[in-house]
Scaffold this active site. Structure first.
Site, PDB file in Angstrom:
ATOM      1  N   SER A   1       0.705  -1.178  -0.146  1.00  0.00           N
ATOM      2  CA  SER A   1       0.149   0.095  -0.124  1.00  0.00           C
ATOM      3  C   SER A   1       1.027   1.107   0.008  1.00  0.00           C
ATOM      4  CB  SER A   1      -0.627  -0.185   1.244  1.00  0.00           C
ATOM      5  OG  SER A   1      -1.586   1.293   1.532  1.00  0.00           O
TER       6      SER A   1
ATOM      7  N   TYR B   1      -1.998  -1.421  10.616  1.00  0.00           N
ATOM      8  CA  TYR B   1      -2.027  -1.550   9.068  1.00  0.00           C
ATOM      9  C   TYR B   1      -0.619  -0.894   8.403  1.00  0.00           C
ATOM     10  CZ  TYR B   1      -3.691  -1.317   4.191  1.00  0.00           C
ATOM     11  OH  TYR B   1      -4.074  -1.432   2.865  1.00  0.00           O
TER      12      TYR B   1
ATOM     13  N   LYS C   1       2.097  -3.296   6.584  1.00  0.00           N
ATOM     14  CA  LYS C   1       2.303  -2.992   5.030  1.00  0.00           C
ATOM     15  C   LYS C   1       3.883  -2.704   4.745  1.00  0.00           C
ATOM     16  CE  LYS C   1      -1.730  -3.798   3.157  1.00  0.00           C
ATOM     17  NZ  LYS C   1      -1.770  -5.143   2.344  1.00  0.00           N
TER      18      LYS C   1
END
Length: 271
Positions: A158, A172, A176
């Site tokens: 991402s 998150y 990532k």
């Protein structure tokens, strides 16, 4: 040129392939003539999409799988490799919702997403799926590709892997970023065995993640107006890049993380 981008006859495995970005990957490879195995935890979506693609004449099969269960991953890869004869392409794509960060969309502070209030379960689950699941998938892929002449591994990261964003959950972003660095390190290690490892870093893409909030027209317009290209992305926008990284067209590329965000990571435009 068509031969360079061809994936005809390839054996491909895609985790989290029953919806969103993973499904776009599955469609791109199936349409290109690859044999595709979709692995996903959502059995209903899995069966629906496998039946839909199979009805179009594509060579697609599905298997219910939780990427946090490493034994399941190893068993699935062994079964599919035996069925295909070899595994040429693996997309480590399965992921879960980023959760709210320390900032709300209106700019106010979020108590739920504040670091001092971050729940252990939320942190652990995000790391387990978005980072540990990638590790287990890369490991399984390497075991099979080493003995069959190589292949291509593609990790879905991402833009959150390298950009700070207050509205995105801390777990998150950490997961990532970890997945991106893991992909680079695996690329260095596995290049000797003709195994390429690259990452695709999507920006704002309309999927079901986050409860599907990006599907709302007013949200799409608001964000799209700030993206340099002038619109929010769709999962179909990733198909070309997926095919490129899966095929021999990218045979001299490994360790790369390619953003696909309409220029958003360059800076948001003002309207």
């Amino acid at each position: 040129m068509s031969d360079m981008f061809s994936v005809k006859g390839y054996g491909a495995i895609i985790t989290g392939g029953a919806s969103g970005i993973g499904l776009a990957f599955a469609e791109a490879l199936a349409e290109g003539g690859a044999r595709v195995a979709i692995l996903d935890l959502d059995s209903n979506s899995l069966n629906l999409q496998v039946n839909r693609l199979s009805a179009k004449g594509f060579d697609v099969r599905g298997r219910e799988l939780d990427v946090t269960n490493r034994k399941e991953i190893d068993q699935a890869f062994a079964h599919i490799a035996a069925e295909f004869g070899k595994v040429d392409v693996v997309f480590a794509n399965a992921g879960i919702d980023p959760g709210i960060g320390f900032s709300n969309p209106d700019g106010t502070r979020s108590q739920e997403g504040a670091i001092e209030n971050y729940e252990d379960e939320r942190w652990d689950r995000n790391i387990d799926v978005n980072l540990n699941g990638v590790f287990a998938t890369i490991r399984a892929a390497a075991r099979h590709m080493k003995g069959s002449g190589g292949g291509s591994i593609v990790v879905t990261t991402s833009v959150a892997a390298y950009l700070n964003e207050g509205m995105v959950g801390a777990a998150y972003m950490a997961a990532k970023a970890g997945a991106a660095h893991l992909a680079r390190n695996a690329a260095l290690e596995l290049a000797h065995f003709n195994i390429r490892v690259n990452a695709i870093a999507p920006g704002f893409i309309v999927t079901n993640i986050g409860g599907g909030w990006l599907k709302q027209p007013q949200i799409q317009k608001s964000i799209g107006d700030m993206i340099p290209i002038g619109r929010i992305g769709s999962a179909d926008d990733l198909k070309g890049l997926a095919l490129f990284l899966a095929s021999q067209a990218s045979s001299y590329i490994t360790g790369a993380q390619i953003p696909i965000d309409g220029g958003g990571s360059l800076g948001m435009r003002r309207t």
